[in-house]
Design a protein around this motif. Sequence first.
Motif, mmCIF file in Angstrom:
data_model
loop_
_atom_site.group_PDB
_atom_site.id
_atom_site.type_symbol
_atom_site.label_atom_id
_atom_site.label_comp_id
_atom_site.label_asym_id
_atom_site.label_seq_id
_atom_site.Cartn_x
_atom_site.Cartn_y
_atom_site.Cartn_z
ATOM 1 N N LEU A 88 0.826 -1.215 0.000
ATOM 2 C CA LEU A 88 0.000 0.000 0.000
ATOM 3 C C LEU A 88 0.860 1.264 0.000
ATOM 4 O O LEU A 88 0.593 2.216 -0.743
ATOM 5 N N LEU A 89 1.898 1.280 0.840
ATOM 6 C CA LEU A 89 2.768 2.457 0.901
ATOM 7 C C LEU A 89 3.478 2.691 -0.424
ATOM 8 O O LEU A 89 3.565 3.826 -0.904
ATOM 9 N N GLY A 90 4.006 1.619 -1.022
ATOM 10 C CA GLY A 90 4.699 1.758 -2.299
ATOM 11 C C GLY A 90 3.790 2.287 -3.388
ATOM 12 O O GLY A 90 4.181 3.172 -4.169
ATOM 13 N N THR A 91 2.558 1.783 -3.433
ATOM 14 C CA THR A 91 1.609 2.227 -4.461
ATOM 15 C C THR A 91 1.168 3.667 -4.226
ATOM 16 O O THR A 91 1.151 4.482 -5.164
ATOM 17 N N LEU A 92 0.810 3.996 -2.987
ATOM 18 C CA LEU A 92 0.331 5.351 -2.679
ATOM 19 C C LEU A 92 1.431 6.393 -2.855
ATOM 20 O O LEU A 92 1.205 7.451 -3.470
ATOM 21 N N LEU A 93 2.628 6.097 -2.347
ATOM 22 C CA LEU A 93 3.733 7.055 -2.490
ATOM 23 C C LEU A 93 4.128 7.225 -3.952
ATOM 24 O O LEU A 93 4.385 8.348 -4.410
ATOM 25 N N GLY A 94 4.168 6.117 -4.685
ATOM 26 C CA GLY A 94 4.511 6.203 -6.101
ATOM 27 C C GLY A 94 3.505 7.024 -6.884
ATOM 28 O O GLY A 94 3.879 7.856 -7.730
ATOM 29 N N THR A 95 2.218 6.820 -6.595
ATOM 30 C CA THR A 95 1.177 7.597 -7.285
ATOM 31 C C THR A 95 1.246 9.064 -6.903
ATOM 32 O O THR A 95 1.101 9.947 -7.763
ATOM 33 N N LEU A 96 1.483 9.352 -5.626
ATOM 34 C CA LEU A 96 1.599 10.740 -5.172
ATOM 35 C C LEU A 96 2.791 11.444 -5.812
ATOM 36 O O LEU A 96 2.667 12.584 -6.287
ATOM 37 N N ILE A 97 3.925 10.778 -5.853
ATOM 38 C CA ILE A 97 5.113 11.378 -6.480
ATOM 39 C C ILE A 97 4.875 11.618 -7.955
ATOM 40 O O ILE A 97 5.252 12.669 -8.500
ATOM 41 N N ALA A 98 4.231 10.657 -8.629
ATOM 42 C CA ALA A 98 3.934 10.824 -10.056
ATOM 43 C C ALA A 98 3.017 12.026 -10.286
ATOM 44 O O ALA A 98 3.210 12.802 -11.238
#
Length: 268
Positions: A88-98
């Motif tokens: 969840l953290l990897g997906t959420l952080l990756g989407t936020l950074i993108a």
Amino acid sequence: MQQKEIESVHRRFLKLEAKTRSGVLSTQCVLFVIFIGLWELLARTNTINPLIFSYPTKVLSEFWMRLMDGTLLPHVGMTVWETIIGFLLGTLLGTLIAAIIWWSPFLSRVLEPYLVIANSMPKVALGPVFIVSFGPGLFSVIAMGCAISVIITTINIYTSFKEVNPNYIKVVQTLGGNKKQTFSMVILPSTIPTILATLKVNVGLSWVGVIVGEFLVSQQGLGYLIIYGFQVFNFTLVMMSLAIIAVVATLMYQGVAYLERRLTSQFK
């Protein structure tokens, strides 16, 4: 008359699709049974080394014994919990950074080469850094599970943001929409399929990160059981842990696939 023909064709299509799904599932089950049977046979006849590869009935016996004495479920629960959080953290952080990079063209030009460099780095090598930073415990394992997926998530989703049809963006801008409305009404809905596909990839990546993290620091979890099995030369325990990982990872993947079907049906 035409409507009846369409309905008839649709019914035939549904029957054919159901028959195809049934055939695929049956073939998968047969292949699995053949694999298990060959594994058991080759180990029993010493064609392969049973000490190293074990065999299915022995693995099942190990699983049942540890399940009954209560020593297995805490390890499984710990690994699943760490994997879900890292996923969840990897997906959420990756989407936020993108999203942040897409929002600022200047920032995207600055950070794009660094993303490429970060993606080329072996994330597993960051394990010692996380151990020093977060300590040898739960947070280091979760950080590893997150780190191994966050960069690829950022790159995939940011690339998808850039590839949205510019005509859709122009329509919103022509009607007076601002950047926030453009993102919420055009960019994000258009990239839902990419985000869901990235979720599928992240399931496997998160498992890799968590298991490697448990190799390094954990005293509990399936990764710990694998390392412990190697240390005491109990390869049945290793095979049992790998089998559990395969089953739970498959269930997580099917959960994401179910979510994908539900969401894509709503956006059609």
